[in-house]
Design an enzyme around this catalytic site. Sequence first.
Site, PDB file in Angstrom:
ATOM      1  N   GLU A   1      31.355  33.097  52.341  1.00 51.20           N
ATOM      2  CA  GLU A   1      30.912  34.459  52.636  1.00 51.20           C
ATOM      3  C   GLU A   1      29.745  34.535  53.609  1.00 51.20           C
ATOM      4  O   GLU A   1      28.740  35.196  53.336  1.00 51.20           O
ATOM      5  CB  GLU A   1      30.592  35.189  51.316  1.00 51.20           C
ATOM      6  CG  GLU A   1      31.798  35.207  50.376  1.00 51.20           C
ATOM      7  CD  GLU A   1      31.510  35.779  48.992  1.00 51.20           C
ATOM      8  OE1 GLU A   1      30.360  36.149  48.726  1.00 51.20           O
ATOM      9  OE2 GLU A   1      32.456  35.840  48.186  1.00 51.20           O
TER      10      GLU A   1
ATOM     11  N   ASN B   1      35.095  30.162  53.826  1.00 44.71           N
ATOM     12  CA  ASN B   1      35.826  31.074  52.955  1.00 44.71           C
ATOM     13  C   ASN B   1      35.127  32.432  52.973  1.00 44.71           C
ATOM     14  O   ASN B   1      33.891  32.493  52.919  1.00 44.71           O
ATOM     15  CB  ASN B   1      35.772  30.460  51.533  1.00 44.71           C
ATOM     16  CG  ASN B   1      36.646  31.143  50.512  1.00 44.71           C
ATOM     17  OD1 ASN B   1      37.825  31.351  50.738  1.00 44.71           O
ATOM     18  ND2 ASN B   1      36.059  31.448  49.357  1.00 44.71           N
TER      19      ASN B   1
ATOM     20  N   HIS C   1      40.709  39.525  47.668  1.00 43.98           N
ATOM     21  CA  HIS C   1      40.449  40.418  46.527  1.00 43.98           C
ATOM     22  C   HIS C   1      40.893  41.812  46.966  1.00 43.98           C
ATOM     23  O   HIS C   1      40.154  42.526  47.637  1.00 43.98           O
ATOM     24  CB  HIS C   1      38.962  40.399  46.160  1.00 43.98           C
ATOM     25  CG  HIS C   1      38.524  39.076  45.621  1.00 43.98           C
ATOM     26  ND1 HIS C   1      38.973  38.588  44.414  1.00 43.98           N
ATOM     27  CD2 HIS C   1      37.700  38.140  46.126  1.00 43.98           C
ATOM     28  CE1 HIS C   1      38.429  37.400  44.195  1.00 43.98           C
ATOM     29  NE2 HIS C   1      37.661  37.099  45.220  1.00 43.98           N
TER      30      HIS C   1
ATOM     31  N   GLU D   1      41.564  33.433  46.713  1.00 42.12           N
ATOM     32  CA  GLU D   1      41.072  34.137  45.520  1.00 42.12           C
ATOM     33  C   GLU D   1      41.888  35.401  45.262  1.00 42.12           C
ATOM     34  O   GLU D   1      41.347  36.450  44.903  1.00 42.12           O
ATOM     35  CB  GLU D   1      39.586  34.493  45.681  1.00 42.12           C
ATOM     36  CG  GLU D   1      38.713  33.286  46.008  1.00 42.12           C
ATOM     37  CD  GLU D   1      37.216  33.587  46.048  1.00 42.12           C
ATOM     38  OE1 GLU D   1      36.798  34.673  45.595  1.00 42.12           O
ATOM     39  OE2 GLU D   1      36.465  32.720  46.532  1.00 42.12           O
TER      40      GLU D   1
ATOM     41  N   ASP E   1      43.681  38.489  44.067  1.00 43.04           N
ATOM     42  CA  ASP E   1      43.924  39.404  42.948  1.00 43.04           C
ATOM     43  C   ASP E   1      44.130  40.803  43.516  1.00 43.04           C
ATOM     44  O   ASP E   1      43.758  41.080  44.661  1.00 43.04           O
ATOM     45  CB  ASP E   1      42.844  39.350  41.845  1.00 43.04           C
ATOM     46  CG  ASP E   1      41.417  39.482  42.334  1.00 43.04           C
ATOM     47  OD1 ASP E   1      41.197  40.114  43.391  1.00 43.04           O
ATOM     48  OD2 ASP E   1      40.511  38.970  41.656  1.00 43.04           O
TER      49      ASP E   1
HETATM   50  O1  G2I Z   1      33.034  37.766  42.753  1.00 42.62           O
HETATM   51  C1  G2I Z   1      34.339  37.301  42.838  1.00 42.62           C
HETATM   52  C2  G2I Z   1      34.428  36.051  43.674  1.00 42.62           C
HETATM   53  C3  G2I Z   1      34.127  36.364  45.125  1.00 42.62           C
HETATM   54  N1  G2I Z   1      34.239  35.200  45.955  1.00 42.62           N
HETATM   55  C4  G2I Z   1      33.481  34.039  45.526  1.00 42.62           C
HETATM   56  C5  G2I Z   1      33.744  33.712  44.070  1.00 42.62           C
HETATM   57  O2  G2I Z   1      32.931  32.651  43.656  1.00 42.62           O
HETATM   58  C6  G2I Z   1      33.515  34.926  43.189  1.00 42.62           C
HETATM   59  O3  G2I Z   1      33.789  34.511  41.849  1.00 42.62           O
HETATM   60  C7  G2I Z   1      33.082  35.167  40.854  1.00 42.62           C
HETATM   61  C8  G2I Z   1      33.459  34.598  39.501  1.00 42.62           C
HETATM   62  O4  G2I Z   1      34.826  34.781  39.282  1.00 42.62           O
HETATM   63  C9  G2I Z   1      32.671  35.324  38.426  1.00 42.62           C
HETATM   64  O5  G2I Z   1      32.915  34.721  37.156  1.00 42.62           O
HETATM   65  O6  G2I Z   1      31.721  35.006  41.069  1.00 42.62           O
HETATM   66  C10 G2I Z   1      30.975  35.796  40.173  1.00 42.62           C
HETATM   67  C11 G2I Z   1      29.524  35.758  40.564  1.00 42.62           C
HETATM   68  O7  G2I Z   1      29.346  36.359  41.810  1.00 42.62           O
HETATM   69  C12 G2I Z   1      31.201  35.281  38.746  1.00 42.62           C
HETATM   70  O8  G2I Z   1      30.525  36.099  37.841  1.00 42.62           O
HETATM   71  C13 G2I Z   1      29.581  35.459  37.061  1.00 42.62           C
HETATM   72  C14 G2I Z   1      28.773  36.515  36.356  1.00 42.62           C
HETATM   73  O9  G2I Z   1      28.125  37.319  37.338  1.00 42.62           O
HETATM   74  C15 G2I Z   1      27.743  35.863  35.481  1.00 42.62           C
HETATM   75  O10 G2I Z   1      27.056  36.859  34.767  1.00 42.62           O
HETATM   76  C16 G2I Z   1      28.419  34.882  34.552  1.00 42.62           C
HETATM   77  O11 G2I Z   1      27.445  34.161  33.822  1.00 42.62           O
HETATM   78  O12 G2I Z   1      30.192  34.610  36.120  1.00 42.62           O
HETATM   79  C17 G2I Z   1      29.275  33.891  35.366  1.00 42.62           C
HETATM   80  C18 G2I Z   1      30.008  32.902  34.469  1.00 42.62           C
HETATM   81  O13 G2I Z   1      30.901  33.566  33.610  1.00 42.62           O
END
Ligand code: G2I
Length: 447
Positions: free
Chosen positions: A157, A198, A234, A262, A264
């Site tokens: 990003e 990415n 996304h 990614e 969805d």
């Molecule tokens: O935001 C969606 C994706 C966008 N592109 C980069 C990816 O790395 C990103 O993935 C998401 C995860 O799927 C989430 O699971 O990234 C988020 C953070 O920006 C992740 O969220 C985090 C929560 O914000 C936290 O509170 C939590 O502790 O997931 C953590 C683990 O569950």
Amino acid sequence: MRSLRLGLPLAALFTGVALLFTAPTAHAADTPLRDLAAAQGKVIGTAVTGSKLTGTYGDLAGGQFSSLTPGNAMKWGTVEPTQGTFNWTEADQIVAFAQAHDQQVRGHTLVWHSQNPGWLTNGTWTSAQLGSLLQNHISTEVGRYKGEIAAWDVVNEPFNEDGSYRSTIWYNGLGSDYIANALTWAHAADPAAKLYINDYNVEGVNAKSTALYNLVKSLKAAGVPIDGVGLQAHLILGQVPATLQQNIQRFADLGVDVAITELDVRMALPSDSTKLAQQKADFKSVVAACVAVSRCVNVTVWGFTDSDSWVDSTFPGYGAATPYDANYAPKPAYHGIAEALGGTTTTPPTGACTAAYAVSSQWNTGFTGQVTISCSGASLTSWKVNWTYGAGQQITQAWNATCTQSGASVSCANASYNGTVADGSSVTFGFNASWTGSNPVPTVTLG
Ligand code: G2I
């Protein structure tokens, strides 16, 4: 009224002819997505949470997919929460699971503005210190998994929506050179890993994807090790960019691989059959765009079940964004992926009347298609057939139906004289349409 049943000899004459909606098949007998993908020379992946890799979640993650991406386990904040104290537990677990299931791993992600440890983001660093912190991080993490990671999302990003560089700890401290340096350091630590940049909202041709394109072009020209671009995808229901395949192709033409990293497709909750049918079409068209370009190597969904998706908490009121529901039942979207990969799964028909779409002739700029509505053990007094074009096709004329097209969505309703489809009979309508690039057969639904 012409009433013509599409026989197999006619169907066999034309490429791209599909007869859809025969008898529903048992889901359990469907060929796993990873086998369908392999037959197309593609890899199909999912983001996973390490702690969930048991039971049904583990069975599906291991059985349906040929690539895993740790959703969070390899991010800097996870692996080095305290400076010098590493936690590789979940990352190791996912890598071991992947190896046990003959799967690739996409490493995600080395250089990002988000999910960094507090000690890093709260620290005060000179540019030299920041550079050596980043180099050490990359060398340590990539080195630990040397030979075990198929591809790394090295930089995640880096761009704003207008194509300018995002203001981050890295860009602000190191300038745009951080990108080339990160790739170079990652390559030194694992020369065999494919190295990606990415980003999101770069699926269609737009200012942001063009900035990414120009960056990749200049990195290639400078001899920086860059192997691929990741289009996160996304997406919002019904909003697959019409230029997706064209955009994938232009990156491929630069000499890099492309991955949908990614995927969805979120919808306003609650879901219903219309939304799920649209979602199926959306997943199908994204996967089909990748299948159509040989250098598009991997499609990864960002969580395969609605119980393991980032969407619901991030976009209140939206969800149901993945191919399996929260109880691990495959949704229509699953079948959309399967069909785009050449699978022959079917969607349960509406009652016992079904619709079949076929291209009956095609030339360089246009084609003639027809849809046959057949009833067996049921009848209709009016009908409407809907589909979504995946490659920019545009209806120009229709007969024996009234067709409207809005964006990619086509809806055709019966004419005044052919709404009735008696038990055991069929009605056919026809249309002319334009196409460029490719003319994939859409999934049609009978309303
Ligand atoms: O935001 C969606 C994706 C966008 N592109 C980069 C990816 O790395 C990103 O993935 C998401 C995860 O799927 C989430 O699971 O990234 C988020 C953070 O920006 C992740 O969220 C985090 C929560 O914000 C936290 O509170 C939590 O502790 O997931 C953590 C683990 O569950």
